[in-house]
Design a protein around this motif. Structure first.
Motif, PDB file in Angstrom:
ATOM      1  N   ILE A   1       0.855  -1.170   0.000  1.00  0.00           N
ATOM      2  CA  ILE A   1       0.000   0.000   0.000  1.00  0.00           C
ATOM      3  C   ILE A   1       0.899   1.231   0.000  1.00  0.00           C
ATOM      4  O   ILE A   1       1.766   1.384   0.850  1.00  0.00           O
ATOM      5  CB  ILE A   1      -0.938   0.007   1.227  1.00  0.00           C
TER       6      ILE A   1
ATOM      7  N   THR B   1      -0.366   4.745  -1.068  1.00  0.00           N
ATOM      8  CA  THR B   1      -0.974   6.065  -0.989  1.00  0.00           C
ATOM      9  C   THR B   1      -2.071   6.099   0.059  1.00  0.00           C
ATOM     10  O   THR B   1      -2.604   5.067   0.472  1.00  0.00           O
ATOM     11  CB  THR B   1      -1.572   6.468  -2.343  1.00  0.00           C
TER      12      THR B   1
ATOM     13  N   GLU C   1      -5.427   4.584  -1.289  1.00  0.00           N
ATOM     14  CA  GLU C   1      -5.545   3.137  -1.175  1.00  0.00           C
ATOM     15  C   GLU C   1      -5.886   2.729   0.255  1.00  0.00           C
ATOM     16  O   GLU C   1      -6.709   1.847   0.475  1.00  0.00           O
ATOM     17  CB  GLU C   1      -4.256   2.462  -1.617  1.00  0.00           C
TER      18      GLU C   1
ATOM     19  N   PHE D   1      -9.518   3.534   0.905  1.00  0.00           N
ATOM     20  CA  PHE D   1     -10.409   2.576   0.262  1.00  0.00           C
ATOM     21  C   PHE D   1     -10.464   1.264   1.031  1.00  0.00           C
ATOM     22  O   PHE D   1     -11.549   0.696   1.227  1.00  0.00           O
ATOM     23  CB  PHE D   1      -9.967   2.323  -1.183  1.00  0.00           C
ATOM     24  N   ILE D   2      -9.325   0.776   1.494  1.00  0.00           N
ATOM     25  CA  ILE D   2      -9.300  -0.468   2.262  1.00  0.00           C
ATOM     26  C   ILE D   2     -10.036  -0.298   3.583  1.00  0.00           C
ATOM     27  O   ILE D   2     -10.833  -1.159   3.982  1.00  0.00           O
ATOM     28  CB  ILE D   2      -7.845  -0.929   2.482  1.00  0.00           C
TER      29      ILE D   2
END
Length: 85
Positions: free
Chosen positions: A16, A18, A21, A24-25
Motif C-alpha cells: 500500500i 498512498t 488506497e 479505500f481499504i
C-alpha cells in the motif's frame, strides 16, 4: 536463569503506497463490519457491538485519510503557486 530470544517478530511489509488506497481499504472493512453489525443486531449482542465499533473506527479513519489527502493537495497547490511567482 534467563532465556535469550533468538527470533523477533518482523514488521509487516505491505504494498500500500498512498492515502487513497488506505482510505479505500479502511472504507471496505468498515462497510463489511457495518453489514455484520446490521445482520447480528437481533442475535449476538457481543458480535453486534464489536462489529459496530470496528465499523465506526474504520469509517472515521477513512474520513481522516481523505482529509489528509485534501490537505496535502492544498499545500502542494500553494507551494506551486509560490514557486511560480
Amino acid at each position: 536463569m534467563s532465556y535469550k530470544f533468538k527470533f523477533f517478530a518482523q514488521p509487516i511489509v505491505t504494498n500500500i503506497k498512498t492515502f487513497v488506497e488506505v482510505a479505500f481499504i479502511e472504507f471496505s472493512i468498515g462497510v463489511i463490519c457495518a453489514f455484520f453489525a446490521y445482520t447480528y443486531y437481533d442475535g449476538f449482542i457481543q458480535v453486534f457491538v464489536g462489529c459496530l465499533l470496528i465499523a465506526l473506527v474504520c469509517l472515521f479513519l477513512t474520513i481522516h485519510n481523505i482529509y489528509v489527502v485534501l490537505k496535502i493537495r492544498k499545500e502542494q497547490k500553494l507551494r506551486d503557486v509560490a514557486n511560480n511567482s
